[in-house]
Scaffold this motif. Structure first.
Motif, PDB file in Angstrom:
ATOM      1  N   THR A  94     -87.845 -46.510 -62.763  1.00  0.00           N
ATOM      2  CA  THR A  94     -89.103 -46.324 -62.022  1.00  0.00           C
ATOM      3  C   THR A  94     -89.003 -46.900 -60.625  1.00  0.00           C
ATOM      4  OG1 THR A  94     -90.402 -46.381 -64.067  1.00  0.00           O
ATOM      5  CG2 THR A  94     -91.568 -46.819 -62.010  1.00  0.00           C
ATOM      6  N   ALA A  95     -88.449 -48.097 -60.511  1.00  0.00           N
ATOM      7  CA  ALA A  95     -88.304 -48.719 -59.191  1.00  0.00           C
ATOM      8  C   ALA A  95     -87.362 -47.913 -58.302  1.00  0.00           C
ATOM      9  CB  ALA A  95     -87.797 -50.150 -59.344  1.00  0.00           C
ATOM     10  N   ALA A  96     -86.236 -47.452 -58.878  1.00  0.00           N
ATOM     11  CA  ALA A  96     -85.285 -46.659 -58.092  1.00  0.00           C
ATOM     12  C   ALA A  96     -85.902 -45.331 -57.656  1.00  0.00           C
ATOM     13  CB  ALA A  96     -84.015 -46.417 -58.904  1.00  0.00           C
ATOM     14  N   GLY A  97     -86.564 -44.651 -58.584  1.00  0.00           N
ATOM     15  CA  GLY A  97     -87.177 -43.366 -58.246  1.00  0.00           C
ATOM     16  C   GLY A  97     -88.281 -43.494 -57.220  1.00  0.00           C
ATOM     17  N   PHE A  98     -89.115 -44.513 -57.378  1.00  0.00           N
ATOM     18  CA  PHE A  98     -90.216 -44.694 -56.427  1.00  0.00           C
ATOM     19  C   PHE A  98     -89.684 -45.041 -55.037  1.00  0.00           C
ATOM     20  CE2 PHE A  98     -93.320 -47.509 -54.339  1.00  0.00           C
ATOM     21  CZ  PHE A  98     -94.372 -46.616 -54.214  1.00  0.00           C
ATOM     22  N   THR A  99     -88.671 -45.896 -54.982  1.00  0.00           N
ATOM     23  CA  THR A  99     -88.084 -46.249 -53.686  1.00  0.00           C
ATOM     24  C   THR A  99     -87.488 -45.030 -52.998  1.00  0.00           C
ATOM     25  OG1 THR A  99     -87.574 -48.477 -54.523  1.00  0.00           O
ATOM     26  CG2 THR A  99     -86.406 -47.746 -52.547  1.00  0.00           C
ATOM     27  N   TYR A 100     -86.782 -44.207 -53.773  1.00  0.00           N
ATOM     28  CA  TYR A 100     -86.150 -43.010 -53.208  1.00  0.00           C
ATOM     29  C   TYR A 100     -87.194 -42.017 -52.690  1.00  0.00           C
ATOM     30  CZ  TYR A 100     -83.674 -38.525 -53.198  1.00  0.00           C
ATOM     31  OH  TYR A 100     -83.174 -37.312 -52.841  1.00  0.00           O
ATOM     32  N   ILE A 101     -88.208 -41.736 -53.492  1.00  0.00           N
ATOM     33  CA  ILE A 101     -89.235 -40.772 -53.085  1.00  0.00           C
ATOM     34  C   ILE A 101     -90.050 -41.318 -51.916  1.00  0.00           C
ATOM     35  CG2 ILE A 101     -91.278 -39.536 -53.840  1.00  0.00           C
ATOM     36  CD1 ILE A 101     -88.652 -38.486 -54.990  1.00  0.00           C
ATOM     37  N   ALA A 102     -90.346 -42.622 -51.928  1.00  0.00           N
ATOM     38  CA  ALA A 102     -91.082 -43.219 -50.809  1.00  0.00           C
ATOM     39  C   ALA A 102     -90.269 -43.114 -49.519  1.00  0.00           C
ATOM     40  CB  ALA A 102     -91.411 -44.677 -51.113  1.00  0.00           C
ATOM     41  N   PHE A 103     -88.948 -43.272 -49.623  1.00  0.00           N
ATOM     42  CA  PHE A 103     -88.084 -43.144 -48.445  1.00  0.00           C
ATOM     43  C   PHE A 103     -88.121 -41.719 -47.898  1.00  0.00           C
ATOM     44  CE2 PHE A 103     -83.670 -42.600 -46.702  1.00  0.00           C
ATOM     45  CZ  PHE A 103     -83.863 -43.382 -45.574  1.00  0.00           C
ATOM     46  N   LEU A 104     -88.080 -40.733 -48.791  1.00  0.00           N
ATOM     47  CA  LEU A 104     -88.179 -39.345 -48.330  1.00  0.00           C
ATOM     48  C   LEU A 104     -89.531 -39.076 -47.680  1.00  0.00           C
ATOM     49  CD1 LEU A 104     -86.516 -37.252 -51.206  1.00  0.00           C
ATOM     50  CD2 LEU A 104     -85.533 -37.923 -49.011  1.00  0.00           C
ATOM     51  N   MET A 105     -90.586 -39.677 -48.218  1.00  0.00           N
ATOM     52  CA  MET A 105     -91.904 -39.498 -47.624  1.00  0.00           C
ATOM     53  C   MET A 105     -91.957 -40.065 -46.209  1.00  0.00           C
ATOM     54  SD  MET A 105     -94.367 -37.874 -49.119  1.00  0.00           S
ATOM     55  CE  MET A 105     -95.701 -38.594 -48.179  1.00  0.00           C
ATOM     56  N   VAL A 106     -91.352 -41.215 -46.006  1.00  0.00           N
ATOM     57  CA  VAL A 106     -91.315 -41.816 -44.669  1.00  0.00           C
ATOM     58  C   VAL A 106     -90.545 -40.913 -43.708  1.00  0.00           C
ATOM     59  CG1 VAL A 106     -90.455 -43.772 -43.336  1.00  0.00           C
ATOM     60  CG2 VAL A 106     -91.588 -44.165 -45.518  1.00  0.00           C
ATOM     61  N   LEU A 107     -89.419 -40.375 -44.166  1.00  0.00           N
ATOM     62  CA  LEU A 107     -88.638 -39.472 -43.311  1.00  0.00           C
ATOM     63  C   LEU A 107     -89.430 -38.214 -42.969  1.00  0.00           C
ATOM     64  CD1 LEU A 107     -85.081 -39.681 -44.948  1.00  0.00           C
ATOM     65  CD2 LEU A 107     -85.870 -40.794 -42.850  1.00  0.00           C
ATOM     66  N   ALA A 108     -90.165 -37.678 -43.938  1.00  0.00           N
ATOM     67  CA  ALA A 108     -90.973 -36.485 -43.675  1.00  0.00           C
ATOM     68  C   ALA A 108     -92.057 -36.782 -42.642  1.00  0.00           C
ATOM     69  CB  ALA A 108     -91.589 -35.976 -44.982  1.00  0.00           C
ATOM     70  N   LEU A 109     -92.695 -37.927 -42.767  1.00  0.00           N
ATOM     71  CA  LEU A 109     -93.728 -38.296 -41.793  1.00  0.00           C
ATOM     72  C   LEU A 109     -93.123 -38.490 -40.410  1.00  0.00           C
ATOM     73  CD1 LEU A 109     -95.857 -40.797 -43.917  1.00  0.00           C
ATOM     74  CD2 LEU A 109     -96.449 -38.467 -43.269  1.00  0.00           C
ATOM     75  N   CYS A 110     -91.916 -39.029 -40.358  1.00  0.00           N
ATOM     76  CA  CYS A 110     -91.240 -39.175 -39.064  1.00  0.00           C
ATOM     77  C   CYS A 110     -90.944 -37.817 -38.444  1.00  0.00           C
ATOM     78  CB  CYS A 110     -89.950 -39.980 -39.234  1.00  0.00           C
ATOM     79  SG  CYS A 110     -90.196 -41.726 -39.623  1.00  0.00           S
ATOM     80  N   HIS A 111     -90.553 -36.846 -39.264  1.00  0.00           N
ATOM     81  CA  HIS A 111     -90.338 -35.488 -38.764  1.00  0.00           C
ATOM     82  C   HIS A 111     -91.614 -34.934 -38.142  1.00  0.00           C
ATOM     83  CE1 HIS A 111     -86.479 -35.405 -40.799  1.00  0.00           C
ATOM     84  NE2 HIS A 111     -86.252 -34.170 -40.357  1.00  0.00           N
ATOM     85  N   ILE A 112     -92.718 -35.114 -38.842  1.00  0.00           N
ATOM     86  CA  ILE A 112     -93.992 -34.586 -38.333  1.00  0.00           C
ATOM     87  C   ILE A 112     -94.389 -35.286 -37.046  1.00  0.00           C
ATOM     88  CG2 ILE A 112     -96.441 -34.329 -38.860  1.00  0.00           C
ATOM     89  CD1 ILE A 112     -95.665 -34.171 -41.816  1.00  0.00           C
ATOM     90  N   ALA A 113     -94.209 -36.616 -37.007  1.00  0.00           N
ATOM     91  CA  ALA A 113     -94.582 -37.370 -35.811  1.00  0.00           C
ATOM     92  C   ALA A 113     -93.751 -36.975 -34.605  1.00  0.00           C
ATOM     93  CB  ALA A 113     -94.443 -38.869 -36.081  1.00  0.00           C
ATOM     94  N   LEU A 114     -92.479 -36.621 -34.819  1.00  0.00           N
ATOM     95  CA  LEU A 114     -91.580 -36.256 -33.724  1.00  0.00           C
ATOM     96  C   LEU A 114     -91.595 -34.767 -33.422  1.00  0.00           C
ATOM     97  CD1 LEU A 114     -88.539 -38.497 -34.705  1.00  0.00           C
ATOM     98  CD2 LEU A 114     -90.169 -38.899 -32.857  1.00  0.00           C
ATOM     99  N   GLY A 115     -92.379 -34.009 -34.167  1.00  0.00           N
ATOM    100  CA  GLY A 115     -92.458 -32.570 -33.919  1.00  0.00           C
ATOM    101  C   GLY A 115     -91.258 -31.805 -34.407  1.00  0.00           C
TER     102      GLY A 115
END
Length: 584
Positions: A94-115
């Protein structure tokens, strides 16, 4: 005649390269795009968001279920016959999966913020699908086998709700930077479809933000109260003694519990084949004794099929040092380990004598022996004779013994109304902590019903029940609750109102400020690619912090057999620019 290629300067953006490279394996600048994200990739983004939310709830569930880990392990033992800490692999994945998915979410938000265009790599899609399916299977399994544990979420929110609200408000407020940036960009586009999509995103964001502003109206917690109305500290009863510090249902375990200032002791009672009541939780002796070594042919037999002489030959402490069920053995002193290693099966008589010496209440649960047992019909009488012989007038039984022992205080383990309990002369009630709401706890207290809730091991849960007005709790961790002299937090209603109104006003001001700033910022910027190539041949950069790549000036004579500069650049995948203003 010579054709001159001007000096080309590329600004390296290492951070952007890492973001797009890790998320979509687009490490090179020509692989990146500022085009609109495709509908297929938008679907994967929604799947990522849903998986993140599901894993967030799953992670929170297991975090708060820490109070009942032993209950879960005992449940697994009853189904598999082998004792193991089943929470370890669940928590790790659970900890590994949540960390991995949360990291992808941060990267996706960075993509949106940078256009940048969202383009999740196929390997991430495989991992995302695996995480989603694994979590769904876990949720279904828990719902079918341990469904009552889901109640820990609303109960825990009584302790964490006000603070989770502040955290969620801060996170959604921070997201306004991205939403405001998207709104500012959409004003420059002429695409109706994109404009409508941005409107939907803004409306959704504002709905979530408004919901967070008003959600405190629906947050209820017994800890939001006038401190002057707080009742006295609930009594702590040692469930099987102090099983985190000593083997359960052994004499040393009960002695350790009494050292932690418990007001009562709780045990599980079986009866031997020769009529001696003894303490044992399991149906067999396999988990908590060395029966495999002493009686290898009888290790699967019911514990009640052993006589008291055989039971005294068994060691009931070495398993604790070997299995370390609560991860506490390393905290024990050598002297304590020696005492534990020499523990034997404890009889009910020994427990009652110990409790009588310390003037403590004893709660014991009687387990009926198998049908072929000689005490099958007289098991209650045999146990009560032992209790009455020792004159334990403070004993509490879980069973219906009103006619057999009217002098004992009787306890019901079935949830009933105060009127029904008084009708049957029952003044005590023992329930699992999720079976009584705050209002019901207060109703029982007003009706003079002594309510005991089990099993309470975590300080936050003890604090919530304390504020609710519960009389006593049964705990496997009296050494932990002994360190809780006051509820973890207590807040007056007017103080909480001031806190969440102030947080809402600050959040609103910050969101408005970010939208204004982003509009001003975007209106002053030219529409260009942040990675565009600067074409001036006279550009000079002296800063050491800026990494540049300069392409050499290429001289090629027209008409010879050498490949042109245009072909050279095209073969290497670079954009090229020709200065047509060179005089012949």
């Amino acid at each position: 005649m010579v054709k001159h290629q001007p000096l080309q300067v590329y600004e390296r953006q290492l951070c952007l390269s890492c973001i797009t490279g890790i998320y979509g394996c687009r490490w090179k600048r020509y692989q990146r795009s500022h085009d609109d994200t495709t509908k297929w990739e938008l679907l994967w983004s929604l799947i990522l968001l849903f998986t993140f939310c599901l894993l967030l709830v799953w992670f929170y569930f297991w975090w708060e279920a820490h109070n009942d880990y032993n209950e879960f392990n005992w449940f697994l033992y009853n189904h598999s016959g082998e004792w193991s800490d089943g929470t370890v692999p669940i928590l790790a994945t659970t900890a590994a999966g949540f960390t991995y998915i949360a990291f992808l979410m941060v990267l996706a938000l960075c993509h949106i913020a940078l256009g940048q265009q969202l383009n999740l790599h196929w390997l991430h899609k495989v991992m995302l699908t695996a995480a989603l399916l694994t979590t769904i299977v876990g949720v279904i399994s828990i719902n079918q086998t341990w469904g009552q544990e889901w109640d820990v979420i609303p109960i825990s929110l009584q302790a964490t709700g006000p603070f989770l609200h502040i955290g969620a408000l801060a996170a959604v407020t921070a997201l306004s930077w991205i939403v405001a940036g998207q709104v500012a960009r959409s004003e420059k586009t002429s695409t109706i479809e994109l404009y409508l999509f941005q409107v939907v995103v803004v409306l959704l964001y504002l709905s979530v933000l408004l919901g967070l502003y008003v959600v405190p109206l629906y947050i209820t917690s017994p800890c939001i109260m006038d401190p002057t109305t707080l009742k006295q500290r609930p009594d702590v009863i040692g469930h099987q003694g102090a099983p985190m510090l000593a083997p359960e249902n052994t004499l040393w375990s009960f002695q350790r519990a009494l050292q932690m200032n418990v007001t009562g002791l709780e045990a599980d009672v079986a009866i031997s084949v020769d009529g001696v009541p003894f303490l044992m939780r399991d149906r067999t002796l396999q988990r908590t004794t060395d029966v495999e070594k002493v009686f290898p042919d009888r290790q699967k037999d019911d514990a009640s099929h052993f006589n008291w002489t055989d039971l005294q030959q068994l060691n009931a402490g070495q398993w604790f040092l070997k299995d370390d069920p609560f991860w506490t053995v390393r905290t024990l002193s050598p002297h304590e380990k020696d005492l534990i290693a020499n523990q034997s099966v404890c009889s009910l008589e020994q427990l009652l004598k110990l409790a009588s010496y310390h003037n403590s209440t004893v709660i014991f649960s009687l387990r009926r022996p198998p049908r072929e047992h000689p005490c099958y019909h007289s098991w209650i009488n045999d146990t009560l004779e032992c209790s009455l012989f020792l004159f334990m007038c403070h004993c509490v039984l879980y069973s219906q013994v009103r006619r057999l022992a009217p002098g004992l205080i009787q306890t019901s383990v079935e949830k009933q109304s105060p009127e029904s309990l008084h009708q049957y002369g029952i003044s005590r009630l023992l329930l699992r902590y999720n079976q009584a709401s705050t209002q019901e706890i207060r109703n029982y207290s007003q009706s003079n019903i002594n309510l005991t809730l089990y099993t309470i091991n975590e300080p936050w849960l003890y604090s919530v029940l304390w504020c609710s007005g519960v009389s006593s709790v049964s705990s496997e961790a009296p050494h932990i609750l002994n360190k809780v002299p006051y509820p973890i937090w207590l807040m007056r209603p007017d103080e909480y109102c001031l806190m969440w109104v102030s947080a809402d006003l600050i959040s609103f001001a910050v969101v408005i400020g970010i939208f204004i700033f982003q509009k001003y910022r975007m209106s002053g910027m030219r529409s260009y690619n942040p990675e565009q190539i600067m074409l001036s041949a006279a550009v000079r950069r002296s800063s050491r912090d800026l990494n540049v790549m300069k392409e050499k000036l290429i001289f090629s004579e027209v008409g010879n057999g050498v490949s042109s500069a245009d072909e050279l650049y095209a073969d290497n995948g670079y954009d090229y620019y020709t200065n047509q203003g060179i005089s012949q």
